[in-house]
Design a protein around this motif. Structure first.
Motif, PDB file in Angstrom:
ATOM      1  N   LEU A   1      -7.315   1.369   9.069  1.00 43.40           N
ATOM      2  CA  LEU A   1      -6.823   2.342   8.094  1.00 43.40           C
ATOM      3  C   LEU A   1      -5.427   2.791   8.478  1.00 43.40           C
ATOM      4  O   LEU A   1      -5.114   2.942   9.664  1.00 43.40           O
ATOM      5  N   ASN A   2      -4.590   2.988   7.471  1.00 40.38           N
ATOM      6  CA  ASN A   2      -3.257   3.523   7.693  1.00 40.38           C
ATOM      7  C   ASN A   2      -3.369   4.886   8.365  1.00 40.38           C
ATOM      8  O   ASN A   2      -4.061   5.779   7.873  1.00 40.38           O
ATOM      9  N   GLY A   3      -2.697   5.056   9.510  1.00 44.96           N
ATOM     10  CA  GLY A   3      -2.813   6.290  10.274  1.00 44.96           C
ATOM     11  C   GLY A   3      -2.259   7.511   9.567  1.00 44.96           C
ATOM     12  O   GLY A   3      -2.594   8.637   9.926  1.00 44.96           O
ATOM     13  N   VAL A   4      -1.410   7.311   8.535  1.00 48.88           N
ATOM     14  CA  VAL A   4      -0.828   8.432   7.803  1.00 48.88           C
ATOM     15  C   VAL A   4      -1.585   8.692   6.509  1.00 48.88           C
ATOM     16  O   VAL A   4      -2.056   9.803   6.261  1.00 48.88           O
ATOM     17  N   SER A   5      -1.730   7.658   5.690  1.00 48.62           N
ATOM     18  CA  SER A   5      -2.327   7.842   4.363  1.00 48.62           C
ATOM     19  C   SER A   5      -3.829   7.593   4.332  1.00 48.62           C
ATOM     20  O   SER A   5      -4.501   7.951   3.374  1.00 48.62           O
ATOM     21  N   ARG A   6      -4.360   6.959   5.391  1.00 47.06           N
ATOM     22  CA  ARG A   6      -5.784   6.570   5.475  1.00 47.06           C
ATOM     23  C   ARG A   6      -6.160   5.528   4.415  1.00 47.06           C
ATOM     24  O   ARG A   6      -7.324   5.357   4.104  1.00 47.06           O
ATOM     25  N   ASN A   7      -5.167   4.843   3.875  1.00 48.71           N
ATOM     26  CA  ASN A   7      -5.455   3.728   2.980  1.00 48.71           C
ATOM     27  C   ASN A   7      -5.786   2.486   3.800  1.00 48.71           C
ATOM     28  O   ASN A   7      -5.421   2.378   4.971  1.00 48.71           O
ATOM     29  N   LEU A   8      -6.476   1.528   3.165  1.00 51.88           N
ATOM     30  CA  LEU A   8      -6.819   0.282   3.844  1.00 51.88           C
ATOM     31  C   LEU A   8      -5.556  -0.505   4.181  1.00 51.88           C
ATOM     32  O   LEU A   8      -4.617  -0.555   3.385  1.00 51.88           O
ATOM     33  N   ILE A   9      -5.528  -1.114   5.350  1.00 51.59           N
ATOM     34  CA  ILE A   9      -4.470  -2.062   5.709  1.00 51.59           C
ATOM     35  C   ILE A   9      -5.027  -3.455   5.494  1.00 51.59           C
ATOM     36  O   ILE A   9      -5.927  -3.900   6.200  1.00 51.59           O
ATOM     37  N   MET A  10      -4.519  -4.143   4.486  1.00 53.23           N
ATOM     38  CA  MET A  10      -4.932  -5.506   4.149  1.00 53.23           C
ATOM     39  C   MET A  10      -3.708  -6.399   4.307  1.00 53.23           C
ATOM     40  O   MET A  10      -2.746  -6.282   3.535  1.00 53.23           O
ATOM     41  N   LEU A  11      -3.730  -7.259   5.304  1.00 50.61           N
ATOM     42  CA  LEU A  11      -2.548  -8.047   5.647  1.00 50.61           C
ATOM     43  C   LEU A  11      -2.859  -9.536   5.608  1.00 50.61           C
ATOM     44  O   LEU A  11      -3.860  -9.986   6.172  1.00 50.61           O
ATOM     45  N   ASP A  12      -1.994 -10.284   4.967  1.00 55.35           N
ATOM     46  CA  ASP A  12      -2.063 -11.743   4.956  1.00 55.35           C
ATOM     47  C   ASP A  12      -0.862 -12.259   5.733  1.00 55.35           C
ATOM     48  O   ASP A  12       0.271 -12.258   5.238  1.00 55.35           O
ATOM     49  N   ARG A  13      -1.087 -12.691   6.960  1.00 55.75           N
ATOM     50  CA  ARG A  13       0.014 -13.110   7.827  1.00 55.75           C
ATOM     51  C   ARG A  13       0.760 -14.317   7.271  1.00 55.75           C
ATOM     52  O   ARG A  13       1.941 -14.515   7.572  1.00 55.75           O
ATOM     53  N   THR A  14       0.081 -15.122   6.488  1.00 56.14           N
ATOM     54  CA  THR A  14       0.731 -16.323   5.955  1.00 56.14           C
ATOM     55  C   THR A  14       1.811 -15.991   4.927  1.00 56.14           C
ATOM     56  O   THR A  14       2.599 -16.864   4.559  1.00 56.14           O
ATOM     57  N   LYS A  15       1.854 -14.735   4.463  1.00 56.64           N
ATOM     58  CA  LYS A  15       2.884 -14.325   3.510  1.00 56.64           C
ATOM     59  C   LYS A  15       4.149 -13.836   4.207  1.00 56.64           C
ATOM     60  O   LYS A  15       5.150 -13.552   3.545  1.00 56.64           O
ATOM     61  N   LEU A  16       4.107 -13.725   5.539  1.00 53.73           N
ATOM     62  CA  LEU A  16       5.291 -13.340   6.291  1.00 53.73           C
ATOM     63  C   LEU A  16       6.197 -14.554   6.459  1.00 53.73           C
ATOM     64  O   LEU A  16       5.781 -15.688   6.273  1.00 53.73           O
TER      65      LEU A  16
END
Length: 502
Positions: free
Chosen positions: A109-124
Motif C-alpha cells: 500500500l502507498n505509505g501516504v495515500s494507502r492506495n494499492l501499489i500495482m507495478l508492471d516492471r516490464t513497462k519501465l
C-alpha cells in the motif's frame, strides 16, 4: 476591509476562484476511552499549526454521511469557509505520487495515500533492478511474493533463483519446482558446455539468421565464456590472468571439442563436457602429424592450462564435468550453492549465469520472458569475470525479455565496485527496505534521496520501505496476514518458525 480587497484582487486579477470549503475528519476507535485519546491527539496536532478542531455536537451522523459522500452536501452543515483556489489546494495532496499499472503486480500500500501499489516492471525503460535492505528487513519475502505473482500471472514464464543460503528450497518445491543442490557431494550436475542454437545472437540479430552464422556466433561467445571459467579455475588455485598465448590455446581446443556437435546441427546427444575439453587440452599441448612428428609445441602456457584445470575436470572437484542430469526445463528452478567452498563458489556462479543466458536466449526465441533473482548478489562482484558477465545480463537482458533482480544486504560491498555503482544508478526498479546509517549515506549520494525518504528507510518496519520505479518514488507498507499459509511458506523469520513448531 484589507482582507476583502485582497480577496477581490485575487479573484479579478489573479485568475483565482472562490470555494466554500468544509474539512471533515472521521476517525474510529475500539472503545470510548481510546476515541477520546485520538480526539485529543488530532486537536493537539491542529493547534501546532494554529488550526482549530470543533466537534460536530449532535451532528455526527450528518458528518459521517458527508465524508462517505452519501448525498449529504457539506454546505448543509453550516461550517463553510470561503477560500481561493490557492488556499484550497493546500488540502489536496498533490505531492503524493501513485504507482498503478494496468495488469501490474501488488507490492503493498502507498505509505501516504494507502492506495494499492500495482507495478508492471516490464513497462519501465529497463525492468532489471535491485532489492536492498539490512538483515531481517524482508528482502527474501518480497522476492518470493513477486515470484509468486509471476507464476500466478501465467503458466509459461520461467523463474530462476540463485540461492546461496538455501532459503528458497521449500518455496520452490511447494510449486513442484527444481531445487538443484550444487556441492561436491551432490549427485546434481550442470554441464557448463551446453550451447543452444541462439546462444551467441546479439539483440539486433534476427532469429531466422542462417544456421552457419548462428554456429559461428555461438562458438565465439562460448569460447569467450570458457576462457572466463578457466581463468576462474586458475585464479582460485593462486594463478594469474590468462596470457594471450593461453587464450589462443584455449580457443583452438574449444573449436576442436565443439566440432562434432556443430557439424550435427546442435544435436544435444553430442554435447561435449569439461572432461572432453580436458582430453583435448592434453592432446594438443604438442600437435603431431599422422606419423607422430611434432608440428607445433604450445609450450609451457598450454601445459599450465591443462594442469591447472585438471582438478575441476577429472580431479576431486569435477562436479561440473558431467552432462546435465537435472530437469533444467522446469518452470521454477533454484540453484543452491550454500555447501560450496570458496574455491568452487565463484566457478558455480559463473556457470549458473551462463545457464541463465542460455535460458534467456531460448525464451527470446519463443517470445517468453524470463525472471531471474540473484540473492546475495554482492558475492558475484568479488570476481571481475562474474561481475562483467552479470553486467551484460543487466544491460542486454531487456531486449531478450529478461527481468533480473539482485538482492543484497551488503550494499557497501556492492557500492565498492564501479560496475555495482553503475548498475544501481541505472536501474529503473529499486525496492528499498530498512537500511543501516552507513548504507543510507551511499544511497542518498547516488540516488539523490531526500532527507524525508532517508528517514523513512531508517525507521521502516519489516516489509516496508520505498519503491523507485522510473521517476516515481513512493513509500510503501505491507502487512501480509501472518495466519495465511502462504506467509509461513515465504517467511524466513527464525522466531516465528520456533513459535510455530512449539
Amino acid at each position: 476591509y484589507n482582507d476583502a480587497e485582497e480577496l477581490y484582487d485575487d479573484v479579478t486579477n489573479k485568475s483565482q476562484k472562490m470555494f466554500l470549503v468544509s474539512l471533515l475528519i472521521t476517525f474510529s476507535a475500539p472503545d470510548e476511552e481510546t476515541l477520546d485519546q485520538y480526539e485529543e491527539e488530532i486537536a493537539s496536532k491542529a493547534r501546532k499549526v494554529t488550526a482549530q478542531i470543533q466537534e460536530l455536537g449532535y451532528r455526527q451522523v450528518d458528518g459521517l454521511k458527508a465524508t462517505f459522500m452519501q448525498g449529504v452536501p457539506c454546505t448543509k452543515l453550516g461550517i463553510n469557509r470561503a477560500l481561493t483556489s490557492e488556499s484550497t489546494a493546500v488540502f489536496v495532496p498533490f505531492a503524493c505520487q501513485e504507482l498503478f499499472h494496468k495488469g501490474g503486480f501488488y507490492y503493498g500500500l502507498n505509505g501516504v495515500s494507502r492506495n494499492l501499489i500495482m507495478l508492471d516492471r516490464t513497462k519501465l525503460r529497463t525492468p532489471s533492478g535491485f532489492v536492498l535492505g539490512s538483515s531481517g528487513s524482508g528482502k527474501s519475502f518480497a522476492v518470493k511474493r513477486e515470484a509468486l505473482n509471476v507464476m500466478l500471472n501465467d503458466n509459461t514464464t520461467p523463474v530462476l533463483i540463485i540461492d546461496p543460503e538455501n532459503e528458497y528450497t521449500p518455496f520452490v518445491k511447494a510449486f513442484d519446482g527444481e531445487a538443484i543442490n550444487i556441492s561436491t557431494t551432490s549427485d546434481c550436475h550442470i554441464n557448463p558446455m551446453e550451447m543452444s542454437e541462439n546462444y551467441g545472437l546479439d539483440e539486433d540479430d534476427p532469429l531466422d539468421l542462417p544456421l552457419e552464422k548462428k554456429k559461428e556466433k555461438a562458438l565465439k561467445k562460448k569460447s569467450d565464456y570458457i576462457m572466463g571459467i578457466i581463468e576462474c579455475m586458475l585464479a582460485t588455485g593462486g594463478g594469474k590472468k590468462l596470457s594471450p598465448q593461453q587464450k589462443s590455446f584455449i580457443d583452438l581446443c574449444v573449436q576442436k571439442v565443439y566440432q562434432l556437435y556443430l557439424n550435427s546441427d546442435f544435436n544435444p546427444e553430442l554435447l561435449p563436457t569439461l572432461q572432453d575439453l580436458q582430453f583435448v587440452f592434453d592432446d594438443n599441448i604438442q600437435q603431431k602429424d599422422n606419423d607422430g612428428n611434432i608440428i607445433k609445441d604450445h609450450g609451457q602456457d598450454a601445459k599450465l592450462v591443462a594442469d591447472g584445470t585438471r582438478l575441476y575436470t577429472t580431479g576431486s572437484m569435477n562436479l561440473f564435468s558431467y552432462k546435465s542430469n537435472v530437469n533444467l526445463n522446469n518452470r521454477i528452478i533454484s540453484f543452491n550453492i550454500r555447501d560450496l567452498g570458496n574455491q568452487l563458489k565463484q566457478l558455480a556462479l559463473l556457470i549458473v549465469l551462463d545457464f541463465i543466458w542460455n535460458k534467456m536466449c531460448e525464451g527470446n526465441a519463443s517470445g517468453t520472458r524470463t525472471y531471474c533473482y540473484a540473492d546475495e548478489i554482492h558475492v558475484l562482484f568479488k570476481n571481475l569475470t562474474s561481475a562483467e558477465y552479470l553486467q551484460q545480463l543487466y544491460k542486454r537482458g531487456r531486449k531478450y525479455g529478461l527481468v533480473i533482480t539482485g538482492i543484497t544486504q551488503d550494499i557497501e560491498d556492492l557500492m565498492s565496485t564501479a560496475i555495482g555503482r553503475g548498475m544501481i544508478a541505472n536501474s529503473e526498479f529499486l525496492l528499498f527496505l530498512k537500511q543501516s546509517d552507513k548504507a543510507m549515506e551511499e544511497l542518498c549520494t547516488i540516488l539523490n534521496l531526500s532527507e524525508a525518504q532517508a528517514e523513512e528507510l531508517r525507521t521502516a518496519p519489516v516489509g516496508s520501505g520505498i519503491i523507485k520505479a522510473g521517476d516515481v518514488i513512493v513509500p510503501f507498507v505491507d502487512n501480509f496476514p501472518k495466519d495465511n499459509p502462504i506467509y509461513a511458506l515465504m517467511s524466513t523469520n527464525f522466531n516465528e518458525k520456533v513459535k510455530k513448531n512449539s
